[in-house]
Design an enzyme around this catalytic site. Structure first.
Site, PDB file in Angstrom:
ATOM      1  N   LYS A 111      41.094   2.220  42.602  1.00  0.00           N
ATOM      2  CA  LYS A 111      40.518   3.754  42.195  1.00  0.00           C
ATOM      3  C   LYS A 111      40.391   3.743  40.662  1.00  0.00           C
ATOM      4  O   LYS A 111      39.666   4.399  40.007  1.00  0.00           O
ATOM      5  CB  LYS A 111      41.423   4.809  42.956  1.00  0.00           C
ATOM      6  CG  LYS A 111      41.731   4.675  44.252  1.00  0.00           C
ATOM      7  CD  LYS A 111      41.219   5.922  44.967  1.00  0.00           C
ATOM      8  CE  LYS A 111      40.836   5.847  46.231  1.00  0.00           C
ATOM      9  NZ  LYS A 111      41.619   5.386  47.202  1.00  0.00           N
TER      10      LYS A 111
HETATM   11  C1  LIG Z   1      41.505   5.293  48.644  1.00  0.00           C
HETATM   12  C2  LIG Z   1      41.998   3.758  49.156  1.00  0.00           C
HETATM   13  C3  LIG Z   1      41.558   3.282  50.064  1.00  0.00           C
HETATM   14  C4  LIG Z   1      40.291   3.841  50.957  1.00  0.00           C
HETATM   15  O1  LIG Z   1      39.158   3.719  50.187  1.00  0.00           O
HETATM   16  P1  LIG Z   1      38.135   4.996  50.501  1.00  0.00           P
HETATM   17  O2  LIG Z   1      36.874   4.937  49.398  1.00  0.00           O
HETATM   18  O3  LIG Z   1      38.428   6.488  50.787  1.00  0.00           O
HETATM   19  O4  LIG Z   1      37.432   4.365  51.973  1.00  0.00           O
HETATM   20  C5  LIG Z   1      41.786   1.771  50.718  1.00  0.00           C
HETATM   21  N1  LIG Z   1      42.836   1.463  50.181  1.00  0.00           N
HETATM   22  C6  LIG Z   1      43.546   1.814  49.256  1.00  0.00           C
HETATM   23  C7  LIG Z   1      44.787   1.326  48.350  1.00  0.00           C
HETATM   24  C8  LIG Z   1      43.272   3.132  48.703  1.00  0.00           C
HETATM   25  O5  LIG Z   1      43.770   3.845  47.821  1.00  0.00           O
END
Ligand SMILES: *Cc1c(COP(=O)(O)O)cnc(C)c1O
Length: 458
Positions: A111
């Site tokens: 993220k």
């Molecule tokens: C947010 C997240 C996901 C899922 O991602 P999306 O975009 O919501 O599908 C998967 N793995 C981790 C470690 C995350 O923080």
């Protein structure tokens, strides 16, 4: 680039508007009216770029004319300066797996890659307006920390992060709550991530409140998140010299994998996008059966995917019903009135052209972490493990890239359960253990939460 809503093609917004609003006024999600499509010669040129230049090229199409390319270049370079690997992401071979590590940013999850850029775009847009923006975020653990890291200490910005109380890992919580900036407010909600997300969406839909606090959002429904994530699909595919590859993606809110789908639509040679879910398998079910029916969230070993209302799926829905916004509105109305919707066979076939899906349960997740550690002496986190598991169930593993979405340290308890080993803290978080945490615990009651926010901002 111009944007409209998944529920209304007659709307017309520019990038700055959709960036600051997050959610379309009709409750739908913003999408571009028309995508940039690269031809082979252009793709070849892109493949020679270093990561930050590639990001500038790709993202600039989506932001023009509100952000000039030269400005965007500055923003992107600044954002990626504090990543721990030179080119932001790395690809490794782990046994027979091609692993794309996306977790070398300041908060150890993918993220950061979008959020660090977004933080700097806010600076750009707000410094011109001089009006304080209040950013409200729901998090299943990783969005919140990435947002806080990207926005803490910024002038004219407050950040309110709602996380589900006791339902995220200790390290996830500590990264968020030890930051100590006066513009950051952590709220633990007595409920699930879906409750947090619903409260934030409802706030967006209350015009009076939204305008009063000049509210904005950075959840994965924010289009800017998606466009920054498109970049690493290009970057990874370019390493495979024109071979059509699959991507296996741990999925919750359908943001990350949807970015892969957009990359494919922009001309990148991608074969299948493999959705990996944990036991919260609503996406696996809708892809395999056409029924989209949220049930109660089951806490799992991969908490960032403990989601039943997968918001970005609405963006794909728009495409698979052949851009019929009335059909999207109808299905979304079914969802809120009846609690589910059902796609017809043709629509399901449309999804299956690009996607396939697998569910990996807790037991499998642990054994995949264990096996990877044993066979390859390499530690993966439980989210990444679901994607490794899904990739292994397909028969094309040498042509599949698995997205590694979080550093194993963030989920050290689970990793220890699987391998018996401690994970060493990476440099980004080496000091958080002894820092003081600060957060408030509130009921899942929108009135109380609005009151809390108003007291802090006014
Ligand atoms: C947010 C997240 C996901 C899922 O991602 P999306 O975009 O919501 O599908 C998967 N793995 C981790 C470690 C995350 O923080």
């Amino acid at each position: 680039m111009k944007y409209f809503s998944t529920r209304n093609k007659d709307l017309n917004f520019n990038f700055k508007e959709i960036f600051l609003r997050g959610l379309a006024p009709d409750g739908g999600l913003f999408i571009p009216q028309k995508l940039k499509i690269y031809n082979n010669a252009e793709l070849k040129e892109l493949s020679n770029l270093k990561y930050s230049d590639l990001a500038t090229e790709i993202v600039s199409h989506f932001c023009s004319p509100d952000l000039e390319k030269s400005k965007l270049k500055e923003i992107v370079e600044k954002a990626y300066k504090n990543f721990e690997v030179k080119d932001v992401v790395t690809i490794k071979t782990v046994g027979n797996i091609n692993l794309l590590e996306l977790y070398h940013g300041p908060t150890l999850a993918f993220k950061d890659i979008a959020m660090q850029v977004i933080g700097n775009i806010y600076n750009e847009f707000i410094s011109k307006d001089k009006k304080t923006v209040n950013i409200i975020v729901a998090t299943s653990g990783d969005t919140g920390s990435a947002a806080i890291s990207a926005l803490s200490g910024k002038e004219n910005i407050n950040v309110f992060v709602l996380h589900p109380h006791n339902k995220i890992s200790n390290i996830q919580r500590k990264i968020m709550t030890t930051i100590g900036s006066s513009n950051v407010h952590n709220i633990a909600i007595k409920g699930s991530f879906d409750d947090c997300q619903k409260i934030v969406k409802d706030m967006f839909n209350e015009n009076e409140f939204r305008e009063k606090i000049n509210m904005s959002g950075v959840n994965s429904i924010n289009w800017a998140r998606i466009i920054c994530q498109i970049v690493y699909y290009f970057y990874a595919a370019f390493k495979f010299n024109n071979k059509k590859i699959c991507f296996a993606v741990p999925t919750g809110n359908f943001g990350d994998i949807y970015a892969g789908y957009i990359a494919k639509k922009m001309g990148l040679g991608i074969d299948k996008l493999i959705v990996a879910t944990n036991e919260n398998d609503i996406l696996q079910k809708v892809i395999n059966t056409g029924e989209y029916k949220p049930s109660l969230v089951k806490p799992s070993l991969s908490p960032s995917m403990d989601i039943q209302v997968s918001s970005n799926f609405e963006r794909l829905l728009f495409d698979i019903v052949n851009k019929d916004h009335k059909r999207v509105s109808l299905l979304m109305n079914d969802l809120s009135s009846k609690g589910f919707f059902k796609l017809n066979n043709k629509e399901v076939d449309n999804i299956k052209k690009d996607f396939c899906a697998e569910t990996i349960n807790n037991k499998e997740t642990l054994s995949i972490i264990q096996e990877t550690d044993k066979k390859s002496n390499f530690t993966i986190d439980p989210h990444t493990a679901t994607a490794v598991g899904a990739a292994k169930k397909m028969d094309n593993i040498s042509n599949t890239v698995v997205l590694g979405t979080a550093h194993p340290y963030k989920f050290l308890e689970t990793v220890k359960m699987a391998t018996g080993k401690e994970v060493k803290p990476p440099i980004q978080v080496a000091k958080i253990k002894n820092k003081k945490e600060k957060y408030d615990i509130l009921e899942k009651d929108i009135t109380k939460i609005k009151k809390y926010i108003l007291e802090k901002v006014l």
